[in-house]
Design a protein around this motif. Sequence first.
Motif, PDB file in Angstrom:
ATOM      1  N   ALA A   1       2.852   5.090  39.513  1.00 38.09           N
ATOM      2  CA  ALA A   1       2.100   3.847  39.536  1.00 38.09           C
ATOM      3  C   ALA A   1       0.622   4.112  39.343  1.00 38.09           C
ATOM      4  O   ALA A   1       0.126   5.185  39.706  1.00 38.09           O
ATOM      5  CB  ALA A   1       2.318   3.116  40.865  1.00 38.09           C
ATOM      6  N   PHE A   2      -0.042   3.153  38.733  1.00 36.10           N
ATOM      7  CA  PHE A   2      -1.494   3.138  38.709  1.00 36.10           C
ATOM      8  C   PHE A   2      -1.927   2.131  39.756  1.00 36.10           C
ATOM      9  O   PHE A   2      -1.684   0.934  39.614  1.00 36.10           O
ATOM     10  CB  PHE A   2      -2.006   2.737  37.327  1.00 36.10           C
ATOM     11  CG  PHE A   2      -1.629   3.707  36.243  1.00 36.10           C
ATOM     12  CD1 PHE A   2      -2.315   4.901  36.092  1.00 36.10           C
ATOM     13  CD2 PHE A   2      -0.587   3.432  35.377  1.00 36.10           C
ATOM     14  CE1 PHE A   2      -1.974   5.800  35.101  1.00 36.10           C
ATOM     15  CE2 PHE A   2      -0.238   4.332  34.380  1.00 36.10           C
ATOM     16  CZ  PHE A   2      -0.935   5.517  34.245  1.00 36.10           C
ATOM     17  N   ALA A   3      -2.555   2.614  40.797  1.00 39.00           N
ATOM     18  CA  ALA A   3      -2.934   1.720  41.891  1.00 39.00           C
ATOM     19  C   ALA A   3      -4.386   1.314  41.727  1.00 39.00           C
ATOM     20  O   ALA A   3      -5.238   2.149  41.446  1.00 39.00           O
ATOM     21  CB  ALA A   3      -2.733   2.411  43.235  1.00 39.00           C
ATOM     22  N   LEU A   4      -4.627   0.027  41.888  1.00 34.57           N
ATOM     23  CA  LEU A   4      -6.021  -0.408  41.875  1.00 34.57           C
ATOM     24  C   LEU A   4      -6.259  -1.408  42.993  1.00 34.57           C
ATOM     25  O   LEU A   4      -5.475  -1.449  43.945  1.00 34.57           O
ATOM     26  CB  LEU A   4      -6.422  -0.958  40.501  1.00 34.57           C
ATOM     27  CG  LEU A   4      -5.369  -1.600  39.606  1.00 34.57           C
ATOM     28  CD1 LEU A   4      -5.490  -3.094  39.742  1.00 34.57           C
ATOM     29  CD2 LEU A   4      -5.582  -1.194  38.173  1.00 34.57           C
TER      30      LEU A   4
ATOM     31  N   ARG B   1       9.535  -4.127  43.203  1.00 33.84           N
ATOM     32  CA  ARG B   1       9.758  -4.755  41.907  1.00 33.84           C
ATOM     33  C   ARG B   1       9.025  -4.007  40.816  1.00 33.84           C
ATOM     34  O   ARG B   1       9.545  -3.791  39.726  1.00 33.84           O
ATOM     35  CB  ARG B   1       9.298  -6.198  41.946  1.00 33.84           C
ATOM     36  CG  ARG B   1      10.408  -7.110  41.496  1.00 33.84           C
ATOM     37  CD  ARG B   1      10.014  -8.496  41.597  1.00 33.84           C
ATOM     38  NE  ARG B   1       8.798  -8.433  42.373  1.00 33.84           N
ATOM     39  CZ  ARG B   1       8.087  -9.449  42.748  1.00 33.84           C
ATOM     40  NH1 ARG B   1       8.427 -10.550  42.416  1.00 33.84           N
ATOM     41  NH2 ARG B   1       7.026  -9.355  43.460  1.00 33.84           N
ATOM     42  N   ALA B   2       7.808  -3.597  41.121  1.00 38.57           N
ATOM     43  CA  ALA B   2       7.042  -2.840  40.131  1.00 38.57           C
ATOM     44  C   ALA B   2       7.758  -1.547  39.776  1.00 38.57           C
ATOM     45  O   ALA B   2       7.816  -1.146  38.614  1.00 38.57           O
ATOM     46  CB  ALA B   2       5.642  -2.551  40.679  1.00 38.57           C
ATOM     47  N   SER B   3       8.322  -0.913  40.771  1.00 41.15           N
ATOM     48  CA  SER B   3       9.016   0.346  40.512  1.00 41.15           C
ATOM     49  C   SER B   3      10.249   0.121  39.663  1.00 41.15           C
ATOM     50  O   SER B   3      10.563   0.916  38.765  1.00 41.15           O
ATOM     51  CB  SER B   3       9.395   1.007  41.841  1.00 41.15           C
ATOM     52  OG  SER B   3      10.120   2.175  41.613  1.00 41.15           O
ATOM     53  N   GLN B   4      10.946  -0.961  39.921  1.00 41.71           N
ATOM     54  CA  GLN B   4      12.128  -1.259  39.114  1.00 41.71           C
ATOM     55  C   GLN B   4      11.723  -1.559  37.682  1.00 41.71           C
ATOM     56  O   GLN B   4      12.410  -1.186  36.732  1.00 41.71           O
ATOM     57  CB  GLN B   4      12.895  -2.424  39.718  1.00 41.71           C
ATOM     58  CG  GLN B   4      13.560  -2.051  41.029  1.00 41.71           C
ATOM     59  CD  GLN B   4      14.524  -3.112  41.510  1.00 41.71           C
ATOM     60  OE1 GLN B   4      14.535  -4.227  41.009  1.00 41.71           O
ATOM     61  NE2 GLN B   4      15.321  -2.765  42.503  1.00 41.71           N
ATOM     62  N   ARG B   5      10.618  -2.218  37.571  1.00 45.60           N
ATOM     63  CA  ARG B   5      10.130  -2.487  36.224  1.00 45.60           C
ATOM     64  C   ARG B   5       9.798  -1.184  35.502  1.00 45.60           C
ATOM     65  O   ARG B   5      10.089  -1.019  34.316  1.00 45.60           O
ATOM     66  CB  ARG B   5       8.879  -3.349  36.326  1.00 45.60           C
ATOM     67  CG  ARG B   5       8.300  -3.699  35.006  1.00 45.60           C
ATOM     68  CD  ARG B   5       7.178  -4.694  35.172  1.00 45.60           C
ATOM     69  NE  ARG B   5       7.099  -5.567  34.018  1.00 45.60           N
ATOM     70  CZ  ARG B   5       6.378  -6.671  33.995  1.00 45.60           C
ATOM     71  NH1 ARG B   5       5.723  -7.032  35.077  1.00 45.60           N
ATOM     72  NH2 ARG B   5       6.333  -7.407  32.927  1.00 45.60           N
TER      73      ARG B   5
END
Lengths: 268, 268
Positions: B87-90, B146-150
């Motif tokens: 992930a790119f976390a911001l 959800r982001a990870s599943q994406r």
Amino acid sequence: MANRPLAPKLIATRAWVPGSADAGLSRSLLSQEEAAKLATIATISRFRRGDTIYTAGTQADAVYIISSGLVKVFRQDQPGSQILIFAFALEGDIIGMADDGAYSNSATAANNVTAYRIPIKSLRSRMLSDLGLDLALLAKLVHELRASQRHAFILSERLVANKIAMFIEMLEQDQASRLGLTPEEVHLPMSRRDMAEFLAATPAAITRGFKTLEKAGILRCRDNHHVAILDQAGFTQLVNGSLHPGGDVATRTRNGGSRLPLKRSGSR
Amino acid sequence: MANRPLAPKLIATRAWVPGSADAGLSRSLLSQEEAAKLATIATISRFRRGDTIYTAGTQADAVYIISSGLVKVFRQDQPGSQILIFAFALEGDIIGMADDGAYSNSATAANNVTAYRIPIKSLRSRMLSDLGLDLALLAKLVHELRASQRHAFILSERLVANKIAMFIEMLEQDQASRLGLTPEEVHLPMSRRDMAEFLAATPAAITRGFKTLEKAGILRCRDNHHVAILDQAGFTQLVNGSLHPGGDVATRTRNGGSRLPLKRSGSR
DNA sequence: CGCGGCGTTGATAAAGCTCAAACATAGTGG
DNA sequence: CCACTATGTTTGAGCTTTATCAACGCCGCG
């Protein structure tokens, strides 16, 4: 009460709390009390093999806690297009994640399934009053997130044989943490096709990948649903992605087998 | 909304609660009160480009809520082996997931980063007393899952051009939900190499993928960090995986330039 | 000014997808 | 009990994409 299967179970491992004693072991996250309370707002649903449990995009009114059986959680953008299975959910797993009130993926039963159906509204009101339930869900979600990242990591692998090895290791750890001991054989409860849809490959590639691993002496398939890991060292190296199954495994006689007994090495 | 930058923000979209008004919009999950309480147990950390924030396997004593900058969350099994960026976390993202008390992945700053550092112990005790914080974290975790599943879904794509398109769409939606409107250009704050490590491809493939998309007229790159989507319809089809850019785009010369869906169906 | 990282471009080889057919395994109804 | 169908699995041949390896241009930086 302890032996009754009538209350939902939520299974996960510890996250931030270090527990050196039972490291890697799954724990039930709900106290009997909490499980009982949950049971009062849950109904039991049964699904037969192939049944749709919910569909992506439809209104999300309930989550399900699996009691027995195997559920495929997947996404398919267009009918007829590629499917990606996100997770195989079994006992103690919770499914039914939503996005803005609609299920964000679909779920079908891979065999006969019984699950606790918990309406969202009841769950919400219950959560507001019960902090333990809250924390249990939090822990479970962390668990799921880790699993999803692991899935992504598997998908990032290029060679199908590696993907399969990582997949088997995933199942092995899951089964070990549920049983409390490492089983001799890893059980693959799903079809080759399901594996393909989880690993983003074709069934044909899955078949050939297993063949590759068998020929390399890494594992042995008793049948399509039971595999034994023969070369634990080579297997671990595959899983860590440090070497490629086709070329190096056969030539691994240089460094490898000091730690564990190899049954048969380098038959080529 | 507020102009005080001194309290942590947690950003996510709604999960089970349907909110038709601001569908797809990110909300701040913490009330001012909660944020203020969190601020009392948080310290501000600053990192420079390239700094390590934490390393997988080390003891997890704190989580971080990003205030500004870009953080890469990744996993690398062996030094020198493949990296996968999860992930790119911001701003508004929380990082520092742990497994049995140890960080389960690593994080480095992709540019100058400021973050709230929150010790686990303080967070836990705070959670036990503050239900709102609990629910906020729950919502955030659903968002992350959800982001990870994406991410997994993107990785399941075979062609790099499709992956890139899906990646851009992901960033576009993220930026749209943060800004409240769809921007003309999508901003790609990371390097090509970082994209490669997120998409499980090589930098070379990324370059060629962008070229493919540009030649197909799908998008235009102002520079390596700003792209505009020219053909929204074609873009969407790419993202939904119904169409292969190489095949159809190349055959377009034979078909006289009409954009044809060419979907496959299982009928026989 | 040289250096090192990043980005691009070019050839080659390998792995998997596509397509298709043979094969195995149920489940079903005669 | 058997054909018969449907579904899943295996195998094979050709094709496409990408990894690999390498060289080169670009830029910032010491």
